[in-house]
Design an enzyme around this catalytic site. Structure first.
Site, short mmCIF file in Angstrom:
data_model
loop_
_atom_site.label_atom_id
_atom_site.label_comp_id
_atom_site.label_asym_id
_atom_site.label_seq_id
_atom_site.Cartn_x
_atom_site.Cartn_y
_atom_site.Cartn_z
N CYS A 178 0.87 -1.19 0.00
CA CYS A 178 0.00 0.00 0.00
C CYS A 178 0.90 1.23 0.00
O CYS A 178 2.07 1.14 -0.39
CB CYS A 178 -0.97 -0.02 1.18
SG CYS A 178 -0.20 0.05 2.81
N ASN A 236 2.31 1.51 4.32
CA ASN A 236 2.64 0.23 4.98
C ASN A 236 2.38 0.29 6.49
O ASN A 236 3.06 -0.36 7.28
CB ASN A 236 4.08 -0.20 4.69
CG ASN A 236 4.42 -1.64 5.05
OD1 ASN A 236 5.55 -1.97 5.35
ND2 ASN A 236 3.44 -2.53 5.04
N CYS A 254 -1.30 0.78 7.42
CA CYS A 254 -2.73 0.46 7.59
C CYS A 254 -3.15 -0.76 6.76
O CYS A 254 -3.35 -1.86 7.29
CB CYS A 254 -3.61 1.65 7.21
SG CYS A 254 -3.37 3.12 8.26
N ARG A 255 -3.28 -0.59 5.45
CA ARG A 255 -3.89 -1.65 4.63
C ARG A 255 -2.99 -2.85 4.41
O ARG A 255 -3.40 -4.00 4.64
CB ARG A 255 -4.34 -1.06 3.29
CG ARG A 255 -5.46 -0.05 3.42
CD ARG A 255 -5.64 0.77 2.17
NE ARG A 255 -4.48 1.61 1.91
CZ ARG A 255 -4.29 2.34 0.83
NH1 ARG A 255 -5.19 2.30 -0.13
NH2 ARG A 255 -3.22 3.09 0.70
N SER A 256 -1.75 -2.62 3.94
CA SER A 256 -0.92 -3.80 3.62
C SER A 256 -0.48 -4.58 4.85
O SER A 256 -0.45 -5.82 4.80
CB SER A 256 0.27 -3.44 2.71
OG SER A 256 1.14 -2.53 3.31
N ASP A 284 -8.34 3.82 1.45
CA ASP A 284 -7.34 4.23 2.44
C ASP A 284 -8.07 4.73 3.70
O ASP A 284 -8.80 5.72 3.63
CB ASP A 284 -6.48 5.34 1.83
CG ASP A 284 -5.31 5.71 2.73
OD1 ASP A 284 -5.33 5.33 3.92
OD2 ASP A 284 -4.39 6.38 2.23
P1 4NP Z 1 -1.76 2.86 4.17
O1 4NP Z 1 -2.39 4.22 4.76
O2 4NP Z 1 -1.25 3.19 2.78
O3 4NP Z 1 -2.93 1.93 4.14
O4 4NP Z 1 -0.67 2.45 5.12
C1 4NP Z 1 -1.69 5.42 4.81
C2 4NP Z 1 -0.85 5.67 5.88
C3 4NP Z 1 -0.19 6.88 5.96
C4 4NP Z 1 -0.35 7.81 4.96
C5 4NP Z 1 -1.18 7.57 3.90
C6 4NP Z 1 -1.85 6.36 3.81
N1 4NP Z 1 0.32 9.08 5.06
O5 4NP Z 1 0.07 9.95 4.21
O6 4NP Z 1 1.13 9.27 5.96
#
Ligand code: 4NP
Length: 161
Positions: free
Chosen positions: A10, A13, A15-17, A130
């Site tokens: 994702c 790294n 939340c989702r992945s 997200d």
């Molecule tokens: P992820 O979510 O891609 O599912 O881990 C996010 C975590 C942090 C950010 C964006 C998406 N960020 O902009 O910091």
């Protein structure tokens, strides 16, 4: 025989992945396939390298029995294409970023994880939304979608063993 390897990717790294990593690893363990399947996750963005998953992701995952506490964020690398048989992107931007770094001879499978979803309730979802800037229900939806796609991935991999 070398392990079948699966990488979830994702943006951050956190939340989702890592959720996909923990959910799918737990299914692999339950199926007794830990010595045959290797699971990992990474991100296309570098803001959270070395950090544990977002506390909200950890909380909602633990509610369903998935412990993500030991995972740490890392950046996806070109070498991942040498290591992983399956690379699954959580959204279309992740997939575009991965395609841009994918070596032309990559012989594994690169695609959107939710292409594996079987539940008709989720047929409108091609991407894992997200949850980072949202509320709790975003995190439970992430789990719902990932659990559904993971069931199909287990089935596919068992067919290859
Ligand atoms: P992820 O979510 O891609 O599912 O881990 C996010 C975590 C942090 C950010 C964006 C998406 N960020 O902009 O910091």
């Amino acid at each position: 025989m070398s392990k079948i390897s699966v990488l979830f990717v994702c943006l951050g790294n956190i939340c989702r992945s890592p959720t996909a990593h923990a959910v799918f690893q737990s299914m692999v363990d339950e199926e007794g396939l830990s010595d045959k399947v290797y699971v990992d996750s990474s991100g296309t963005g570098d803001w959270h390298i070395g950090r544990a998953p977002d506390p909200r992701s950890q909380h909602y995952a633990l509610d369903r029995g998935f412990d993500m506490g030991d995972l740490r964020a890392r950046l996806v690398t070109e070498d991942d294409f040498n290591q992983f048989d399956y690379i699954f992107a959580m959204d279309k931007q992740n997939l575009a970023d991965l395609k841009a770094m994918c070596p032309s001879g990559y012989s594994g499978e690169l695609g959107l994880f939710l292409s594996l979803c079987q539940n008709p309730d989720y047929s409108n979802y091609s991407e894992v939304p997200d949850p980072y800037y949202g509320e709790g229900e975003g995190f439970t939806l992430v789990l719902d979608l990932i659990q559904d796609a993971s069931v199909e991935l287990i089935r596919l991999i068992k067919g290859r063993l």
